[in-house]
Design a protein around this motif. Structure first.
Motif, PDB file in Angstrom:
ATOM      1  N   UNK A  82      -5.329   0.269  -8.311  1.00  0.00           N
ATOM      2  CA  UNK A  82      -4.738  -1.053  -8.197  1.00  0.00           C
ATOM      3  C   UNK A  82      -3.784  -1.249  -9.341  1.00  0.00           C
ATOM      4  N   UNK A  83      -2.509  -1.452  -9.019  1.00  0.00           N
ATOM      5  CA  UNK A  83      -1.494  -1.692 -10.034  1.00  0.00           C
ATOM      6  C   UNK A  83      -1.018  -3.134  -9.907  1.00  0.00           C
ATOM      7  N   UNK A  84      -0.838  -3.786 -11.054  1.00  0.00           N
ATOM      8  CA  UNK A  84      -0.299  -5.134 -11.058  1.00  0.00           C
ATOM      9  C   UNK A  84       1.153  -5.022 -11.532  1.00  0.00           C
ATOM     10  N   UNK A  85       2.079  -5.355 -10.638  1.00  0.00           N
ATOM     11  CA  UNK A  85       3.497  -5.187 -10.928  1.00  0.00           C
ATOM     12  C   UNK A  85       4.200  -6.541 -10.951  1.00  0.00           C
ATOM     13  N   UNK A  99       1.529  -7.936  -6.466  1.00  0.00           N
ATOM     14  CA  UNK A  99       2.667  -8.658  -7.010  1.00  0.00           C
ATOM     15  C   UNK A  99       2.383 -10.155  -6.928  1.00  0.00           C
ATOM     16  N   UNK A 100       2.560 -10.861  -8.053  1.00  0.00           N
ATOM     17  CA  UNK A 100       2.356 -12.309  -8.088  1.00  0.00           C
ATOM     18  C   UNK A 100       3.568 -12.965  -8.745  1.00  0.00           C
ATOM     19  N   UNK A 101       3.634 -14.283  -8.693  1.00  0.00           N
ATOM     20  CA  UNK A 101       4.685 -15.037  -9.360  1.00  0.00           C
ATOM     21  C   UNK A 101       4.619 -14.761 -10.859  1.00  0.00           C
ATOM     22  N   UNK A 102       5.763 -14.706 -11.519  1.00  0.00           N
ATOM     23  CA  UNK A 102       5.794 -14.400 -12.962  1.00  0.00           C
ATOM     24  C   UNK A 102       4.944 -15.363 -13.783  1.00  0.00           C
ATOM     25  N   UNK A 103       4.915 -16.639 -13.403  1.00  0.00           N
ATOM     26  CA  UNK A 103       4.132 -17.611 -14.162  1.00  0.00           C
ATOM     27  C   UNK A 103       2.627 -17.421 -13.970  1.00  0.00           C
ATOM     28  N   UNK A 104       2.220 -16.698 -12.933  1.00  0.00           N
ATOM     29  CA  UNK A 104       0.803 -16.439 -12.668  1.00  0.00           C
ATOM     30  C   UNK A 104       0.319 -15.104 -13.238  1.00  0.00           C
ATOM     31  N   UNK A 105       1.220 -14.329 -13.797  1.00  0.00           N
ATOM     32  CA  UNK A 105       0.858 -12.997 -14.275  1.00  0.00           C
ATOM     33  C   UNK A 105      -0.277 -13.047 -15.299  1.00  0.00           C
ATOM     34  N   UNK A 161       0.836  -1.198   0.000  1.00  0.00           N
ATOM     35  CA  UNK A 161       0.000   0.000   0.000  1.00  0.00           C
ATOM     36  C   UNK A 161       0.870   1.245   0.000  1.00  0.00           C
ATOM     37  N   UNK A 162       0.518   2.189  -0.863  1.00  0.00           N
ATOM     38  CA  UNK A 162       1.171   3.496  -0.876  1.00  0.00           C
ATOM     39  C   UNK A 162       0.081   4.553  -0.745  1.00  0.00           C
ATOM     40  N   UNK A 163       0.156   5.327   0.339  1.00  0.00           N
ATOM     41  CA  UNK A 163      -0.865   6.348   0.566  1.00  0.00           C
ATOM     42  C   UNK A 163      -0.331   7.722   0.242  1.00  0.00           C
ATOM     43  N   UNK A 164      -1.145   8.470  -0.460  1.00  0.00           N
ATOM     44  CA  UNK A 164      -0.834   9.865  -0.750  1.00  0.00           C
ATOM     45  C   UNK A 164      -1.868  10.748  -0.081  1.00  0.00           C
ATOM     46  N   UNK A 165      -1.833  12.016  -0.398  1.00  0.00           N
ATOM     47  CA  UNK A 165      -2.757  12.961   0.221  1.00  0.00           C
ATOM     48  C   UNK A 165      -4.206  12.671  -0.159  1.00  0.00           C
TER      49      UNK A 165
END
Length: 76
Positions: free
Chosen positions: A72-75, A35-41, A23-27
């Protein structure tokens, strides 16, 4: 919200122990980085991004009562 994302994503993937949500909170915004395993992306994104869009829709609807905008970002 973090628990909701994990509850949705873990049954979809082969390696549920690799699912992490940060989680990243801003104003005026809160960003959840999934973040998931590369094979599950591919399973999390889905064909033409349909699964990712569905996950985002549920998360945004659940967070509608908050005063901050949710993302929601998928990285990798």
């Amino acid at each position: 919200m973090k628990e909701l994302i994990e509850t949705i994503v873990k049954p979809l993937v082969d390696f549920p122990e690799d699912v992490q949500v940060e989680t990243q909170e801003g104003a005026d915004r809160v960003t959840y980085q999934l973040s998931v395993n590369k094979s599950d992306m591919g399973k999390v994104i889905g064909k033409q991004g349909r699964v990712a869009k569905s996950i985002r829709t549920v998360v945004y609807a659940a967070g509608a009562s908050q005063q901050k905008k949710l993302f929601l970002e998928i990285v990798e």
